[in-house]
Design an enzyme around this catalytic site. Structure first.
Site, PDB file in Angstrom:
ATOM      1  N   ASP A   1      13.678  66.390 -14.731  1.00  0.00           N
ATOM      2  CA  ASP A   1      13.207  67.733 -14.330  1.00  0.00           C
ATOM      3  C   ASP A   1      12.036  67.558 -13.375  1.00  0.00           C
ATOM      4  O   ASP A   1      11.583  66.426 -13.125  1.00  0.00           O
ATOM      5  CB  ASP A   1      12.793  68.563 -15.570  1.00  0.00           C
ATOM      6  CG  ASP A   1      12.887  70.074 -15.336  1.00  0.00           C
ATOM      7  OD1 ASP A   1      12.238  70.569 -14.387  1.00  0.00           O
ATOM      8  OD2 ASP A   1      13.605  70.756 -16.078  1.00  0.00           O
TER       9      ASP A   1
ATOM     10  N   GLY B   1      11.582  64.366 -11.138  1.00  0.00           N
ATOM     11  CA  GLY B   1      12.223  64.275  -9.832  1.00  0.00           C
ATOM     12  C   GLY B   1      12.793  65.615  -9.406  1.00  0.00           C
ATOM     13  O   GLY B   1      12.749  66.595 -10.156  1.00  0.00           O
ATOM     14  N   ASP B   2      13.318  65.606  -8.185  1.00  0.00           N
ATOM     15  CA  ASP B   2      13.907  66.807  -7.582  1.00  0.00           C
ATOM     16  C   ASP B   2      15.403  66.548  -7.430  1.00  0.00           C
ATOM     17  O   ASP B   2      15.797  65.599  -6.738  1.00  0.00           O
ATOM     18  CB  ASP B   2      13.231  67.011  -6.211  1.00  0.00           C
ATOM     19  CG  ASP B   2      13.792  68.193  -5.455  1.00  0.00           C
ATOM     20  OD1 ASP B   2      14.918  68.624  -5.754  1.00  0.00           O
ATOM     21  OD2 ASP B   2      13.094  68.681  -4.545  1.00  0.00           O
ATOM     22  N   PHE B   3      16.217  67.365  -8.091  1.00  0.00           N
ATOM     23  CA  PHE B   3      17.647  67.058  -8.071  1.00  0.00           C
ATOM     24  C   PHE B   3      18.325  67.313  -6.719  1.00  0.00           C
ATOM     25  O   PHE B   3      19.508  67.051  -6.560  1.00  0.00           O
ATOM     26  CB  PHE B   3      18.413  67.702  -9.236  1.00  0.00           C
ATOM     27  CG  PHE B   3      18.177  69.163  -9.534  1.00  0.00           C
ATOM     28  CD1 PHE B   3      18.119  70.116  -8.537  1.00  0.00           C
ATOM     29  CD2 PHE B   3      18.062  69.573 -10.864  1.00  0.00           C
ATOM     30  CE1 PHE B   3      17.939  71.452  -8.829  1.00  0.00           C
ATOM     31  CE2 PHE B   3      17.870  70.923 -11.177  1.00  0.00           C
ATOM     32  CZ  PHE B   3      17.803  71.860 -10.163  1.00  0.00           C
TER      33      PHE B   3
ATOM     34  N   HIS C   1      22.908  78.478 -12.484  1.00  0.00           N
ATOM     35  CA  HIS C   1      22.885  79.926 -12.182  1.00  0.00           C
ATOM     36  C   HIS C   1      21.672  80.304 -11.318  1.00  0.00           C
ATOM     37  O   HIS C   1      21.635  81.383 -10.754  1.00  0.00           O
ATOM     38  CB  HIS C   1      22.982  80.785 -13.458  1.00  0.00           C
ATOM     39  CG  HIS C   1      21.736  80.884 -14.267  1.00  0.00           C
ATOM     40  ND1 HIS C   1      21.558  81.854 -15.232  1.00  0.00           N
ATOM     41  CD2 HIS C   1      20.600  80.138 -14.293  1.00  0.00           C
ATOM     42  CE1 HIS C   1      20.369  81.712 -15.787  1.00  0.00           C
ATOM     43  NE2 HIS C   1      19.777  80.667 -15.248  1.00  0.00           N
TER      44      HIS C   1
HETATM   45  C1  LIG Z   1      16.197  78.185 -15.954  1.00  0.00           C
HETATM   46  S1  LIG Z   1      15.358  76.699 -16.330  1.00  0.00           S
HETATM   47  C2  LIG Z   1      16.412  76.003 -17.588  1.00  0.00           C
HETATM   48  C3  LIG Z   1      15.723  74.990 -18.445  1.00  0.00           C
HETATM   49  C4  LIG Z   1      16.591  74.417 -19.582  1.00  0.00           C
HETATM   50  N1  LIG Z   1      17.769  73.779 -19.079  1.00  0.00           N
HETATM   51  C5  LIG Z   1      16.954  75.544 -20.529  1.00  0.00           C
HETATM   52  O1  LIG Z   1      18.036  76.118 -20.434  1.00  0.00           O
HETATM   53  O2  LIG Z   1      16.111  75.880 -21.356  1.00  0.00           O
HETATM   54  C6  LIG Z   1      15.713  75.693 -14.906  1.00  0.00           C
HETATM   55  C7  LIG Z   1      15.123  74.299 -14.975  1.00  0.00           C
HETATM   56  O3  LIG Z   1      15.434  73.631 -13.733  1.00  0.00           O
HETATM   57  C8  LIG Z   1      14.290  72.902 -13.330  1.00  0.00           C
HETATM   58  N2  LIG Z   1      14.342  72.693 -11.865  1.00  0.00           N
HETATM   59  C9  LIG Z   1      14.220  73.635 -10.910  1.00  0.00           C
HETATM   60  N3  LIG Z   1      14.303  73.069  -9.688  1.00  0.00           N
HETATM   61  C10 LIG Z   1      14.493  71.744  -9.893  1.00  0.00           C
HETATM   62  C11 LIG Z   1      14.645  70.628  -9.012  1.00  0.00           C
HETATM   63  N4  LIG Z   1      14.638  70.799  -7.682  1.00  0.00           N
HETATM   64  N5  LIG Z   1      14.823  69.406  -9.547  1.00  0.00           N
HETATM   65  C12 LIG Z   1      14.827  69.237 -10.909  1.00  0.00           C
HETATM   66  N6  LIG Z   1      14.696  70.260 -11.794  1.00  0.00           N
HETATM   67  C13 LIG Z   1      14.519  71.500 -11.290  1.00  0.00           C
HETATM   68  C14 LIG Z   1      13.130  73.782 -13.758  1.00  0.00           C
HETATM   69  O4  LIG Z   1      11.907  73.081 -13.806  1.00  0.00           O
HETATM   70  C15 LIG Z   1      13.619  74.281 -15.110  1.00  0.00           C
HETATM   71  O5  LIG Z   1      13.246  73.413 -16.152  1.00  0.00           O
END
Ligand SMILES: C[S@@+](CC[C@H](N)C(=O)[O-])C[C@H]1O[C@@H](n2cnc3c(N)ncnc32)[C@H](O)[C@@H]1O
Length: 328
Positions: free
Chosen positions: A199, A218-220, A238
């Site tokens: 994350d 990291g950044d996915f 989503h």
């Molecule tokens: C809507 S939250 C969902 C968190 C978890 N999966 C849940 O359902 O409780 C979206 C997650 O994606 C992560 N996220 C957003 N952009 C990201 C990126 N570029 N790289 C990695 N993670 C990212 C956010 O930090 C967050 O934890």
């Protein structure tokens, strides 16, 4: 099911934010933590919270009218719903109630018309960077967001564990896994597996430590994702447009073995659905993100766009389904 009268449908919707706002402010002020097992008057609660007694009385009375707290005309007491606003209960919904009341959130909703006129997320009229970059720059709000995700997930995790057998996987990655709440629960059901939580730094720094998990900030979109046998993604895709989802999934595919499973834990919109929370959540995506809630056909298209194949959709007892993708 009896239908409300037409004027009631419109009137209730027009003012729905009155009660919503009461919930946000009561969550923000921590009133449910101040109220213990004994019923208290608003005056007593206001004294220990430094608030105006009459205003607090009116706000709590309104919430009790909507099923949060009970009120005997004088004292307020907890009920099952109001206890979920406490900070110290499993599955606390205090943070998500606070998050929905954050200024940035309200400002974005005021701009919903922007989304309709331009197709861009309403929040783009309020902040230049995306919401996740905003949360990085505002760590207190970032913490509220991360806790909110853990809280909202509580009701989903049990049904997900009951619907899928995770015990055969060696390494399970939770991509965008927030604080690791889902991954930790899955690892309990897969005693031989190791976990990877991937994350953004703002979530990884706050994640609760589990010795069976490797934490990767990291950044996915840019960074390599560690190789796993199963990749979980709960309410992550989503948030993103079809093109962005394809990028994320392609990045996962680049590290995945040919037998890996990608488990997308999301809602699946049924055509003609009514009174369905997913359709409200879709508006949250329209306002705050570039993504949307998707139908089975739309999930299939996103997954095949990344060179994967939708193998099956497994329903759960909760609102999320398990959309299982395999490397085609
Ligand atoms: C809507 S939250 C969902 C968190 C978890 N999966 C849940 O359902 O409780 C979206 C997650 O994606 C992560 N996220 C957003 N952009 C990201 C990126 N570029 N790289 C990695 N993670 C990212 C956010 O930090 C967050 O934890």
């Amino acid at each position: 099911m009896s239908e409300a009268a037409p004027h009631q449908i419109i009137q209730n919707l027009a003012v729905a934010y009155w009660a919503s706002r009461c919930l946000h402010v009561v969550a923000e002020l921590g009133i449910a933590d101040v109220l213990g097992d004994e019923a208290q008057t608003a005056e007593e609660l206001a004294r220990s919270s430094g608030l105006n007694p009459q205003a607090l009385h009116r706000v709590l009375r309104s919430l009790a009218n909507h099923g949060v707290f009970t009120h005997d005309g004088e004292r307020f007491a907890h009920n099952a719903a109001s206890r979920l606003l406490r900070s110290d209960v499993p599955g606390s919904l205090r943070s998500i109630s606070r998050m929905m009341g954050l200024k940035v959130h309200w400002d974005a909703y005021r701009e919903l018309g922007v989304a309709l006129r331009t197709g861009k997320p309403a929040i783009s009229a309020v902040i230049e960077e995306g919401f996740f970059a905003y949360l990085r720059a505002h760590p207190e709000e970032g913490e509220v967001f991360n806790e909110a995700m853990a809280g909202k997930s509580h009701a989903q995790i049990g049904p997900i564990l009951d619907a899928y057998d995770f015990s055969g996987f060696g390494t399970i990655g939770d991509i965008g896994g927030g604080l690791g709440h889902l991954l930790n629960a899955v690892l309990e059901r897969a005693p031989r597996a190791r976990g990877v939580l991937f994350d953004l730094p703002q979530a990884i720094e706050q994640a609760r430590h589990n010795p069976r998990v490797t934490y990767v900030a990291g950044d996915f979109f840019k960074d390599p994702i560690p190789s796993c046998d199963a990749y979980l993604m709960m309410t992550v895709l989503h948030d993103w447009s079809d093109e962005e989802c394809t990028e994320i999934l392609k990045n996962i595919k680049a590290s995945a073995s040919r037998t890996a499973k990608v488990l997308i834990l999301e809602g699946v919109v049924q055509p003609g659905a009514r009174d369905n929370f997913l359709l409200d959540l879709d508006i949250e995506m329209l306002v705050m993100a570039t993504g949307r809630e998707r139908t089975e056909k739309e999930w299939r298209a996103v997954i095949s766009g990344a060179g994967m194949r939708l193998a099956r959709i497994i329903p759960t007892r909760a609102s999320l389904a398990i959309v299982e993708a395999v490397i085609a």
